[in-house]
Design an enzyme around this catalytic site. Structure first.
Site, mmCIF file in Angstrom:
data_model
loop_
_atom_site.group_PDB
_atom_site.id
_atom_site.type_symbol
_atom_site.label_atom_id
_atom_site.label_comp_id
_atom_site.label_asym_id
_atom_site.label_seq_id
_atom_site.Cartn_x
_atom_site.Cartn_y
_atom_site.Cartn_z
ATOM 1 N N GLU A 272 59.292 87.672 40.265
ATOM 2 C CA GLU A 272 59.149 86.240 39.968
ATOM 3 C C GLU A 272 60.363 85.759 39.003
ATOM 4 O OE1 GLU A 272 56.198 83.050 38.375
ATOM 5 O OE2 GLU A 272 55.439 85.145 38.009
ATOM 6 N N LYS A 328 56.409 77.996 45.287
ATOM 7 C CA LYS A 328 55.018 78.644 44.797
ATOM 8 C C LYS A 328 54.010 77.067 44.853
ATOM 9 C CE LYS A 328 52.478 80.601 40.559
ATOM 10 N NZ LYS A 328 52.594 80.782 39.283
ATOM 11 N N CYS A 382 53.019 85.152 41.217
ATOM 12 C CA CYS A 382 52.181 85.298 40.073
ATOM 13 C C CYS A 382 50.631 85.244 40.335
ATOM 14 C CB CYS A 382 52.497 84.218 39.055
ATOM 15 S SG CYS A 382 52.032 84.318 37.415
#
Length: 502
Positions: A272, A328, A382
């Site tokens: 990420e 995301k 995440c």
């Protein structure tokens, strides 16, 4: 010590001493979580709390008991929450104890409500113990969705390093939470404690044996399977966004990407926001393509469109074309966006990551990334990996691709617990998992949660590994929590009937 003696130590007659004792029992229960990973302590801690719970004289006493127990449990298991504030300790360190206290106190309210509801529903020790197992399971389900959700440290996760974790494939993490609480309470809710203990031991032993049977088959042969490279740069969080160091860290990523590339390499995976520049910087994209030497480059990176900014995962082919992208969707409150931003800005409070990187906007696109011959993989960035409900509701992919930057969470418990939860998703769905983390833990995991290759926390390196094949769909992937909810409703009905007609 006899059961009645133990109850006297933790029951209302113990006075103020029980506040410390129950909070300590909660901390002991948290020892089952990574990195200590000793579930026997979780069973012991829960058993002590339930022994005290059945002595309560009112639902208010039960609520206080549950809150104290949960306070110790969450304070210990979530101690890593102070780490993000210590990245720039001179500026943010003062907030660390307040953040931990606020989070643990808030999460403890869920268990306080569960203890209070269970006391009100039940009439006997046994019925209240059953009601508590039901209520604790429902509290976990609620934590998954309430106020954006944060189902971290579910009791089910203490079994991650044991064959018992394989039962996740049948009834998921909330089902295993129910079994854990029920087993812990069995010995103190039956008139003959030894019988309750034997029943609990037999239940756990049965799950252990069934899990061993599921694990008995070794990983499949890896010949002719697509190969991927997972890159773990181990960039310190306090230096990651420093412009004076960005080129050095980028060069590290390029060197690790280009070193000794296997002929059959299908893709290179970066964590990420491993790329600290924006996706539009063509010169650096060209450097990545050159280093990948014909393989797909799957990189964590920021991208901007007009006034919006996204935390993204981009797939770049050998020609430098962006062939797929995922933005995301589930952002971290106060980290990647600020709820009620206008009101909070007026008092000067901002998220840690937003001050360093700029706030992110939630994506709206599909979570699937096309990895060519490897098929379509569900992208998770995440803490999106900690929500079993979100992941399960998608059409079945060929695998799970999880990228994260756990550099915020220190080196002791945060990265280990995050990795455990990602592995649990693999078991629940019977799908392989690719995990790329900036500072660790990066790994290749099969559909039974077995770690085939990994890099520990706080090291830099790369993993070259074949992709495991997906397993047959699990029962949980097909039914979700519906069977569990039916069982819970039946048990509530039985307890209520007993309450109405003693």
């Amino acid at each position: 010590m006899k059961l009645r003696d133990l109850r006297s130590q933790f029951g209302p007659e113990a006075g103020r001493r029980r506040f410390v004792l129950l909070t300590g029992a909660g901390a002991i229960a948290a020892l089952g979580h990574a990195p200590i990973s000793l579930p026997i302590f979780t069973l012991l801690g829960f058993a002590v709390s339930i022994a005290a719970f059945v002595t309560c004289k009112s639902w208010r006493q039960a609520a206080l008991l549950g809150w104290l127990f949960a306070l110790g449990y969450f304070a210990f298991s979530l101690s890593w929450l102070v780490e993000p504030f210590l990245v720039d300790a001179s500026r943010d360190g003062w907030m660390a104890p307040f953040a931990l206290a606020a989070m643990t106190s808030g999460l403890a309210l869920f268990w306080a409500a569960a203890f209070a509801a269970a006391w009100w529903l039940g009439q006997s020790d046994a019925s209240r113990t059953i009601a508590l197992a039901v209520a604790m399971t429902l509290a976990g389900l609620l934590r998954e969705v309430f106020m954006t959700g944060f189902p971290w440290a579910l009791p089910a996760y203490v079994w991650a390093e044991t064959p018992v974790a394989q039962s996740l494939a049948w009834y998921g993490p909330h089902g295993l939470t129910f079994v854990t609480v029920l087993a812990a309470g069995a010995w103190c809710s039956i008139r003959q404690p030894w019988l309750g203990g034997m029943l609990a031991l037999a239940g756990i032993a049965a799950l252990w044996i069934l899990g061993e049977a599921r694990l008995h088959q070794r990983p499949e042969a890896s010949e002719n399977l697509p190969m991927v490279r997972i890159v773990q740069p181990n960039v310190p969080q306090e230096l990651k966004w420093d412009r004076g160091h960005s080129q050095r860290f980028f060069d590290r990523l390029i060197t690790m990407t280009a070193a000794d590339v296997p002929e059959n390499l299908m893709a290179v995976i970066w964590p990420e926001t491993a790329a600290t520049f924006l996706l539009r910087e063509e010169e650096r994209i060209s450097a990545i393509v050159g280093a990948a030497r014909g393989a797909l480059a799957v990189i964590g990176i920021r991208r901007r469109t007009d006034s919006r900014q996204f935390n993204s995962l981009a797939v770049i082919d050998s020609h430098g074309s962006i062939v797929d992208i995922y933005d995301k969707r589930r952002l971290v409150p106060f980290g990647e966006y600020v709820p009620l931003a206008n009101q909070i800005e007026s008092i000067g409070l901002e998220g840690l990551a937003s001050r360093l990187q700029g706030r992110f906007d939630p994506g709206s696109g599909d979570r699937f990334l096309d990895l060519g011959v490897a098929g379509r993989w569900l992208a998770l960035i995440c803490f999106e990996s900690i929500f079993p409900r979100d992941i399960r509701r998608h059409p079945r992919p060929d695998g799970l691709l999880h990228v994260t930057n756990d550099g915020w969470f220190g080196t002791w418990s945060g990265p280990q617990q995050h990795f455990v939860q990602a592995r649990m998703r693999a078991i629940e769905l019977g799908l392989p998992l690719i995990r790329a983390a900036n500072t660790g833990i990066s790994a290749m995991v099969d559909g039974k949660g077995r770690v085939l290759h990994s890099l520990p926390v706080d090291v830099s390196g790369k993993i070259d590994a074949p992709l495991p094949r997906p397993l047959m769909p699990t029962l949980y992937s097909q039914t979700g929590d519906l069977p569990l909810m039916i069982v819970l409703l039946i048990l509530v009905g039985m307890v209520m009937r007993h309450r109405r007609y003693p």
